[in-house]
Design a protein around this motif. Sequence first.
Motif, PDB file in Angstrom:
ATOM      1  N   GLN A  64      42.692 -60.324 -10.013  1.00 60.30           N
ATOM      2  CA  GLN A  64      41.244 -60.241 -10.124  1.00 60.30           C
ATOM      3  C   GLN A  64      40.562 -60.989  -8.979  1.00 60.30           C
ATOM      4  O   GLN A  64      41.121 -61.903  -8.387  1.00 60.30           O
ATOM      5  CB  GLN A  64      40.767 -60.799 -11.461  1.00 60.30           C
ATOM      6  CG  GLN A  64      41.038 -62.266 -11.695  1.00 60.30           C
ATOM      7  CD  GLN A  64      40.530 -62.730 -13.058  1.00 60.30           C
ATOM      8  OE1 GLN A  64      40.191 -61.914 -13.914  1.00 60.30           O
ATOM      9  NE2 GLN A  64      40.467 -64.038 -13.273  1.00 60.30           N
ATOM     10  N   TYR A  65      39.349 -60.534  -8.647  1.00 66.30           N
ATOM     11  CA  TYR A  65      38.514 -61.126  -7.589  1.00 66.30           C
ATOM     12  C   TYR A  65      39.241 -61.167  -6.251  1.00 66.30           C
ATOM     13  O   TYR A  65      39.163 -62.149  -5.510  1.00 66.30           O
ATOM     14  CB  TYR A  65      38.040 -62.527  -8.000  1.00 66.30           C
ATOM     15  CG  TYR A  65      37.201 -62.533  -9.248  1.00 66.30           C
ATOM     16  CD1 TYR A  65      35.924 -61.964  -9.251  1.00 66.30           C
ATOM     17  CD2 TYR A  65      37.669 -63.082 -10.431  1.00 66.30           C
ATOM     18  CE1 TYR A  65      35.143 -61.945 -10.408  1.00 66.30           C
ATOM     19  CE2 TYR A  65      36.903 -63.080 -11.594  1.00 66.30           C
ATOM     20  CZ  TYR A  65      35.640 -62.508 -11.569  1.00 66.30           C
ATOM     21  OH  TYR A  65      34.880 -62.505 -12.712  1.00 66.30           O
ATOM     22  N   ARG A  99      41.079 -56.487 -12.292  1.00 62.04           N
ATOM     23  CA  ARG A  99      39.661 -56.707 -12.572  1.00 62.04           C
ATOM     24  C   ARG A  99      38.944 -57.235 -11.341  1.00 62.04           C
ATOM     25  O   ARG A  99      39.437 -58.122 -10.646  1.00 62.04           O
ATOM     26  CB  ARG A  99      39.486 -57.711 -13.725  1.00 62.04           C
ATOM     27  CG  ARG A  99      40.211 -57.305 -15.004  1.00 62.04           C
ATOM     28  CD  ARG A  99      39.920 -58.249 -16.149  1.00 62.04           C
ATOM     29  NE  ARG A  99      40.382 -59.606 -15.890  1.00 62.04           N
ATOM     30  CZ  ARG A  99      40.752 -60.447 -16.864  1.00 62.04           C
ATOM     31  NH1 ARG A  99      40.727 -60.064 -18.129  1.00 62.04           N
ATOM     32  NH2 ARG A  99      41.149 -61.665 -16.571  1.00 62.04           N
ATOM     33  N   HIS A 100      37.765 -56.665 -11.058  1.00 57.87           N
ATOM     34  CA  HIS A 100      36.849 -57.203 -10.041  1.00 57.87           C
ATOM     35  C   HIS A 100      37.487 -57.270  -8.648  1.00 57.87           C
ATOM     36  O   HIS A 100      37.242 -58.198  -7.886  1.00 57.87           O
ATOM     37  CB  HIS A 100      36.361 -58.601 -10.449  1.00 57.87           C
ATOM     38  CG  HIS A 100      36.030 -58.751 -11.898  1.00 57.87           C
ATOM     39  ND1 HIS A 100      35.026 -58.023 -12.502  1.00 57.87           N
ATOM     40  CD2 HIS A 100      36.579 -59.522 -12.878  1.00 57.87           C
ATOM     41  CE1 HIS A 100      34.977 -58.360 -13.792  1.00 57.87           C
ATOM     42  NE2 HIS A 100      35.907 -59.249 -14.038  1.00 57.87           N
ATOM     43  N   ASN A 101      38.306 -56.263  -8.319  1.00 57.11           N
ATOM     44  CA  ASN A 101      38.925 -56.198  -6.997  1.00 57.11           C
ATOM     45  C   ASN A 101      38.188 -55.194  -6.116  1.00 57.11           C
ATOM     46  O   ASN A 101      37.584 -54.242  -6.616  1.00 57.11           O
ATOM     47  CB  ASN A 101      40.387 -55.779  -7.123  1.00 57.11           C
ATOM     48  CG  ASN A 101      41.203 -56.758  -7.953  1.00 57.11           C
ATOM     49  OD1 ASN A 101      41.408 -57.907  -7.554  1.00 57.11           O
ATOM     50  ND2 ASN A 101      41.663 -56.323  -9.120  1.00 57.11           N
ATOM     51  N   SER A 102      38.260 -55.387  -4.801  1.00 55.19           N
ATOM     52  CA  SER A 102      37.597 -54.490  -3.853  1.00 55.19           C
ATOM     53  C   SER A 102      38.512 -54.190  -2.681  1.00 55.19           C
ATOM     54  O   SER A 102      39.281 -55.046  -2.227  1.00 55.19           O
ATOM     55  CB  SER A 102      36.300 -55.123  -3.326  1.00 55.19           C
ATOM     56  OG  SER A 102      35.360 -55.304  -4.357  1.00 55.19           O
ATOM     57  N   ASN A 111      35.944 -52.773 -13.338  1.00 56.29           N
ATOM     58  CA  ASN A 111      35.020 -53.267 -12.307  1.00 56.29           C
ATOM     59  C   ASN A 111      35.687 -53.423 -10.950  1.00 56.29           C
ATOM     60  O   ASN A 111      35.555 -54.443 -10.269  1.00 56.29           O
ATOM     61  CB  ASN A 111      34.380 -54.598 -12.731  1.00 56.29           C
ATOM     62  CG  ASN A 111      33.200 -54.965 -11.844  1.00 56.29           C
ATOM     63  OD1 ASN A 111      32.466 -54.090 -11.371  1.00 56.29           O
ATOM     64  ND2 ASN A 111      33.001 -56.259 -11.612  1.00 56.29           N
ATOM     65  N   ASN A 112      36.394 -52.386 -10.524  1.00 59.41           N
ATOM     66  CA  ASN A 112      37.008 -52.369  -9.203  1.00 59.41           C
ATOM     67  C   ASN A 112      36.239 -51.433  -8.274  1.00 59.41           C
ATOM     68  O   ASN A 112      35.537 -50.523  -8.732  1.00 59.41           O
ATOM     69  CB  ASN A 112      38.467 -51.938  -9.317  1.00 59.41           C
ATOM     70  CG  ASN A 112      39.287 -52.913 -10.149  1.00 59.41           C
ATOM     71  OD1 ASN A 112      39.510 -54.046  -9.754  1.00 59.41           O
ATOM     72  ND2 ASN A 112      39.738 -52.471 -11.329  1.00 59.41           N
ATOM     73  N   THR A 113      36.375 -51.643  -6.960  1.00 58.05           N
ATOM     74  CA  THR A 113      35.579 -50.921  -5.968  1.00 58.05           C
ATOM     75  C   THR A 113      36.449 -50.519  -4.790  1.00 58.05           C
ATOM     76  O   THR A 113      37.320 -51.296  -4.358  1.00 58.05           O
ATOM     77  CB  THR A 113      34.426 -51.814  -5.458  1.00 58.05           C
ATOM     78  OG1 THR A 113      33.624 -52.229  -6.557  1.00 58.05           O
ATOM     79  CG2 THR A 113      33.558 -51.065  -4.455  1.00 58.05           C
TER      80      THR A 113
END
Length: 279
Positions: free
Chosen positions: A15-16, A48-51, A89-91
Amino acid sequence: SFFLEDGVEEYNTLQYNLAVFTRMSNSLLNPDINPASFWIVNPNNKFRHNSCAGGTHFCFWLRPASVPDGPSWTRNYCPNKVNFDEFHNNTAHSMGWYGFWIFGQSNHATYDPHTGDISKGYCNGERTQARLGSFTTWNNKRGFEIVSGANIRLENQTHMDHDFSAFEIFTAKGPYGEDGPGIYNTIIVGHSEISDLTEGKENACTPGAINLPITGYTLKDVSFYNFDRDCYGMKMRLEEAGTTATASRVEGLKFINSPNKMMLDAGEEQGMWIVDVDG
Protein backbone atom coordinates in the motif's frame (compact mmCIF):
# COMPACT_ATOMS: atom_id res chain seq x y z
CA SER A 1 8.85 -3.20 -9.28
CA PHE A 2 6.93 -5.20 -6.72
CA PHE A 3 7.02 -8.97 -7.28
CA LEU A 4 5.07 -11.70 -5.53
CA GLU A 5 6.62 -14.24 -7.80
CA ASP A 6 6.41 -17.97 -7.06
CA GLY A 7 2.68 -18.11 -6.35
CA VAL A 8 2.60 -19.15 -2.68
CA GLU A 9 3.05 -15.67 -1.17
CA GLU A 10 0.00 -14.76 0.94
CA TYR A 11 -1.25 -12.25 3.53
CA ASN A 12 1.02 -9.42 2.40
CA THR A 13 -0.05 -5.77 2.23
CA LEU A 14 1.25 -3.53 -0.53
CA GLN A 15 0.00 0.00 0.00
CA TYR A 16 0.95 3.65 -0.64
CA ASN A 17 3.58 2.68 -3.20
CA LEU A 18 4.55 4.63 -6.32
CA ALA A 19 6.05 2.83 -9.32
CA VAL A 20 7.44 5.23 -11.94
CA PHE A 21 9.03 4.40 -15.30
CA THR A 22 9.17 0.62 -14.98
CA ARG A 23 11.18 -0.19 -18.11
CA MET A 24 11.52 -3.30 -20.23
CA SER A 25 14.74 -5.31 -20.48
CA ASN A 26 16.02 -6.59 -23.81
CA SER A 27 16.97 -9.97 -22.35
CA LEU A 28 16.19 -12.20 -19.35
CA LEU A 29 12.68 -13.65 -18.85
CA ASN A 30 9.38 -12.77 -20.51
CA PRO A 31 8.22 -10.82 -17.43
CA ASP A 32 11.35 -8.69 -17.79
CA ILE A 33 10.74 -8.07 -21.49
CA ASN A 34 7.05 -7.27 -20.79
CA PRO A 35 7.32 -5.92 -17.24
CA ALA A 36 4.65 -5.02 -14.75
CA SER A 37 5.12 -2.63 -11.88
CA PHE A 38 3.14 -5.05 -9.70
CA TRP A 39 3.55 -8.73 -10.63
CA ILE A 40 0.96 -10.95 -9.00
CA VAL A 41 0.76 -14.74 -9.13
CA ASN A 42 -1.05 -15.34 -5.82
CA PRO A 43 -3.84 -12.75 -5.33
CA ASN A 44 -4.47 -13.51 -1.63
CA ASN A 45 -2.82 -10.20 -0.70
CA LYS A 46 -3.90 -6.60 -0.16
CA PHE A 47 -3.17 -3.96 -2.83
CA ARG A 48 -4.26 -0.54 -1.60
CA HIS A 49 -3.54 3.08 -2.56
CA ASN A 50 -0.80 2.25 -5.08
CA SER A 51 0.03 4.24 -8.23
CA CYS A 52 1.89 3.58 -11.46
CA ALA A 53 3.03 6.09 -14.06
CA GLY A 54 5.06 6.06 -17.24
CA GLY A 55 5.99 2.38 -17.45
CA THR A 56 6.57 0.65 -20.78
CA HIS A 57 3.96 -2.06 -20.22
CA PHE A 58 1.63 -2.85 -17.29
CA CYS A 59 0.84 -1.43 -13.91
CA PHE A 60 -0.69 -4.65 -12.53
CA TRP A 61 -0.27 -8.07 -14.11
CA LEU A 62 -2.10 -10.98 -12.53
CA ARG A 63 -0.50 -14.02 -14.12
CA PRO A 64 -2.58 -17.02 -13.05
CA ALA A 65 -0.58 -20.23 -12.71
CA SER A 66 -1.83 -23.78 -12.25
CA VAL A 67 1.15 -24.60 -9.99
CA PRO A 68 3.76 -22.44 -8.22
CA ASP A 69 7.08 -21.62 -9.85
CA GLY A 70 10.67 -21.86 -8.71
CA PRO A 71 11.67 -23.44 -5.38
CA SER A 72 8.01 -23.32 -4.26
CA TRP A 73 6.93 -25.73 -7.01
CA THR A 74 4.40 -28.37 -5.98
CA ARG A 75 1.46 -30.13 -7.60
CA ASN A 76 -0.60 -29.61 -4.44
CA TYR A 77 -1.15 -25.85 -4.71
CA CYS A 78 -3.30 -23.96 -7.26
CA PRO A 79 -2.50 -20.21 -7.39
CA ASN A 80 -5.03 -19.64 -10.19
CA LYS A 81 -7.86 -20.71 -7.86
CA VAL A 82 -6.94 -18.38 -5.00
CA ASN A 83 -9.39 -15.52 -4.47
CA PHE A 84 -8.32 -11.88 -4.31
CA ASP A 85 -8.01 -10.53 -0.78
CA GLU A 86 -8.28 -6.80 -1.54
CA PHE A 87 -7.76 -4.43 -4.46
CA HIS A 88 -8.71 -0.86 -3.54
CA ASN A 89 -7.98 2.73 -4.59
CA ASN A 90 -5.18 2.02 -7.06
CA THR A 91 -4.22 4.21 -10.04
CA ALA A 92 -2.46 3.67 -13.36
CA HIS A 93 -1.74 6.30 -16.00
CA SER A 94 0.49 6.83 -19.01
CA MET A 95 1.48 3.17 -19.16
CA GLY A 96 2.74 1.80 -22.47
CA TRP A 97 0.17 -1.02 -22.42
CA TYR A 98 -2.53 -1.62 -19.80
CA GLY A 99 -3.50 -0.56 -16.33
CA PHE A 100 -4.38 -4.14 -15.30
CA TRP A 101 -3.81 -7.35 -17.25
CA ILE A 102 -5.03 -10.86 -16.38
CA PHE A 103 -3.21 -13.33 -18.58
CA GLY A 104 -1.61 -16.71 -17.84
CA GLN A 105 1.39 -16.31 -20.07
CA SER A 106 3.57 -19.37 -19.60
CA ASN A 107 1.09 -22.09 -18.65
CA HIS A 108 -2.09 -20.56 -20.09
CA ALA A 109 -4.00 -21.01 -16.83
CA THR A 110 -7.30 -19.19 -16.36
CA TYR A 111 -7.85 -17.12 -13.24
CA ASP A 112 -10.74 -19.11 -11.80
CA PRO A 113 -11.18 -18.36 -8.06
CA HIS A 114 -12.69 -21.15 -5.96
CA THR A 115 -13.91 -21.57 -2.40
CA GLY A 116 -11.05 -23.92 -1.50
CA ASP A 117 -8.80 -23.57 1.52
CA ILE A 118 -5.12 -23.64 2.36
CA SER A 119 -5.27 -27.24 3.66
CA LYS A 120 -5.81 -28.39 0.07
CA GLY A 121 -3.64 -25.71 -1.51
CA TYR A 122 -6.83 -23.99 -2.73
CA CYS A 123 -7.23 -26.72 -5.35
CA ASN A 124 -10.59 -27.75 -3.91
CA GLY A 125 -13.96 -26.01 -3.62
CA GLU A 126 -16.35 -24.53 -6.17
CA ARG A 127 -16.11 -21.55 -8.48
CA THR A 128 -16.72 -18.24 -6.71
CA GLN A 129 -16.54 -14.53 -7.49
CA ALA A 130 -13.42 -12.36 -7.21
CA ARG A 131 -13.93 -8.61 -6.69
CA LEU A 132 -11.50 -6.00 -7.93
CA GLY A 133 -12.53 -2.45 -7.32
CA SER A 134 -11.77 1.19 -6.87
CA PHE A 135 -9.33 1.55 -9.76
CA THR A 136 -8.64 4.71 -11.79
CA THR A 137 -6.77 4.74 -15.10
CA TRP A 138 -6.11 7.17 -17.92
CA ASN A 139 -3.86 7.62 -20.94
CA ASN A 140 -2.93 3.94 -21.38
CA LYS A 141 -3.61 1.67 -24.33
CA ARG A 142 -6.28 -0.10 -22.26
CA GLY A 143 -7.55 0.35 -18.75
CA PHE A 144 -8.34 -3.28 -17.89
CA GLU A 145 -7.92 -6.43 -19.98
CA ILE A 146 -8.93 -9.96 -19.04
CA VAL A 147 -7.57 -12.54 -21.46
CA SER A 148 -8.04 -15.59 -19.24
CA GLY A 149 -10.56 -15.13 -16.45
CA ALA A 150 -13.72 -16.71 -15.05
CA ASN A 151 -16.00 -15.08 -12.43
CA ILE A 152 -14.40 -11.67 -11.94
CA ARG A 153 -16.39 -8.64 -10.78
CA LEU A 154 -14.90 -5.24 -11.64
CA GLU A 155 -16.46 -2.45 -9.58
CA ASN A 156 -16.15 1.21 -8.57
CA GLN A 157 -13.74 2.06 -11.38
CA THR A 158 -13.00 5.11 -13.56
CA HIS A 159 -11.28 4.84 -16.95
CA MET A 160 -10.51 7.78 -19.23
CA ASP A 161 -8.76 8.74 -22.47
CA HIS A 162 -7.27 5.43 -23.60
CA ASP A 163 -5.82 4.54 -27.00
CA PHE A 164 -7.74 1.26 -27.51
CA SER A 165 -10.43 0.61 -24.91
CA ALA A 166 -11.35 0.98 -21.25
CA PHE A 167 -12.29 -2.70 -20.81
CA GLU A 168 -11.30 -5.63 -23.03
CA ILE A 169 -12.93 -8.82 -21.76
CA PHE A 170 -12.04 -12.00 -23.68
CA THR A 171 -13.51 -14.62 -21.36
CA ALA A 172 -15.94 -14.82 -18.45
CA LYS A 173 -17.70 -17.67 -16.65
CA GLY A 174 -20.43 -17.49 -14.05
CA PRO A 175 -24.07 -16.49 -13.48
CA TYR A 176 -25.77 -13.27 -14.49
CA GLY A 177 -26.30 -10.60 -11.86
CA GLU A 178 -24.55 -9.56 -8.68
CA ASP A 179 -22.78 -12.86 -8.11
CA GLY A 180 -21.39 -13.22 -11.62
CA PRO A 181 -18.73 -11.66 -13.86
CA GLY A 182 -19.34 -8.08 -14.90
CA ILE A 183 -18.65 -4.37 -14.52
CA TYR A 184 -20.46 -2.43 -11.79
CA ASN A 185 -20.70 1.18 -10.62
CA THR A 186 -18.14 2.46 -13.09
CA ILE A 187 -17.44 5.63 -15.10
CA ILE A 188 -15.88 5.53 -18.58
CA VAL A 189 -14.87 8.74 -20.36
CA GLY A 190 -14.16 8.77 -24.08
CA HIS A 191 -12.30 12.07 -24.02
CA SER A 192 -11.66 14.75 -21.45
CA GLU A 193 -9.31 17.67 -20.97
CA ILE A 194 -6.54 15.09 -20.60
CA SER A 195 -6.81 14.49 -24.35
CA ASP A 196 -7.70 18.05 -25.23
CA LEU A 197 -4.51 19.35 -23.62
CA THR A 198 -2.25 16.62 -25.04
CA GLU A 199 -0.46 17.45 -28.27
CA GLY A 200 -1.69 15.23 -31.08
CA LYS A 201 -4.76 14.03 -29.17
CA GLU A 202 -6.95 17.11 -29.44
CA ASN A 203 -9.59 15.19 -31.42
CA ALA A 204 -9.01 11.78 -29.85
CA CYS A 205 -11.53 9.49 -28.17
CA THR A 206 -11.18 6.06 -26.56
CA PRO A 207 -12.18 3.93 -29.59
CA GLY A 208 -14.33 1.54 -27.56
CA ALA A 209 -15.42 1.78 -23.95
CA ILE A 210 -16.21 -1.92 -23.37
CA ASN A 211 -15.50 -4.87 -25.64
CA LEU A 212 -17.69 -7.61 -24.20
CA PRO A 213 -17.20 -11.39 -24.22
CA ILE A 214 -19.66 -13.54 -26.16
CA THR A 215 -20.13 -15.90 -23.21
CA GLY A 216 -22.54 -13.82 -21.10
CA TYR A 217 -21.77 -10.78 -18.93
CA THR A 218 -23.40 -8.19 -16.67
CA LEU A 219 -23.14 -4.40 -16.78
CA LYS A 220 -24.81 -2.48 -13.97
CA ASP A 221 -24.71 1.23 -13.13
CA VAL A 222 -22.09 2.07 -15.75
CA SER A 223 -21.92 5.65 -17.06
CA PHE A 224 -20.47 6.56 -20.48
CA TYR A 225 -19.28 10.12 -21.06
CA ASN A 226 -18.24 11.81 -24.31
CA PHE A 227 -18.47 8.97 -26.80
CA ASP A 228 -19.45 11.45 -29.51
CA ARG A 229 -16.54 11.19 -31.97
CA ASP A 230 -15.18 8.16 -33.84
CA CYS A 231 -15.80 5.88 -30.85
CA TYR A 232 -18.50 3.73 -29.23
CA GLY A 233 -19.77 2.55 -25.87
CA MET A 234 -20.21 -1.22 -26.26
CA LYS A 235 -19.29 -3.98 -28.68
CA MET A 236 -19.04 -7.76 -28.48
CA ARG A 237 -15.75 -9.46 -29.25
CA LEU A 238 -16.42 -11.70 -32.26
CA GLU A 239 -13.64 -14.18 -32.90
CA GLU A 240 -14.77 -14.69 -36.50
CA ALA A 241 -17.49 -13.55 -38.89
CA GLY A 242 -20.96 -14.90 -38.20
CA THR A 243 -20.29 -15.70 -34.55
CA THR A 244 -23.36 -15.96 -32.34
CA ALA A 245 -23.28 -14.54 -28.83
CA THR A 246 -24.82 -15.21 -25.45
CA ALA A 247 -26.68 -12.19 -24.08
CA SER A 248 -25.11 -9.50 -21.96
CA ARG A 249 -27.38 -8.31 -19.14
CA VAL A 250 -27.43 -4.53 -18.63
CA GLU A 251 -29.19 -2.20 -16.21
CA GLY A 252 -28.74 1.31 -14.93
CA LEU A 253 -26.64 2.44 -17.88
CA LYS A 254 -26.24 6.16 -18.52
CA PHE A 255 -25.01 7.78 -21.74
CA ILE A 256 -23.96 11.42 -21.31
CA ASN A 257 -22.95 13.20 -24.50
CA SER A 258 -22.59 9.71 -25.97
CA PRO A 259 -24.78 9.13 -29.01
CA ASN A 260 -22.58 6.20 -30.15
CA LYS A 261 -23.92 3.61 -27.73
CA MET A 262 -23.20 0.33 -29.54
CA MET A 263 -21.08 -0.90 -32.42
CA LEU A 264 -21.71 -3.87 -34.72
CA ASP A 265 -19.35 -4.49 -37.61
CA ALA A 266 -20.73 -4.15 -41.11
CA GLY A 267 -22.18 -7.41 -42.42
CA GLU A 268 -22.80 -8.93 -38.99
CA GLU A 269 -26.43 -9.85 -38.27
CA GLN A 270 -26.23 -11.76 -35.00
CA GLY A 271 -23.07 -10.58 -33.32
CA MET A 272 -24.65 -8.59 -30.51
CA TRP A 273 -27.26 -9.53 -27.92
CA ILE A 274 -28.07 -7.05 -25.16
CA VAL A 275 -30.87 -7.62 -22.65
CA ASP A 276 -31.86 -4.34 -20.95
CA VAL A 277 -33.59 -5.38 -17.73
CA ASP A 278 -34.69 -1.78 -17.11
CA GLY A 279 -37.23 -2.31 -19.92
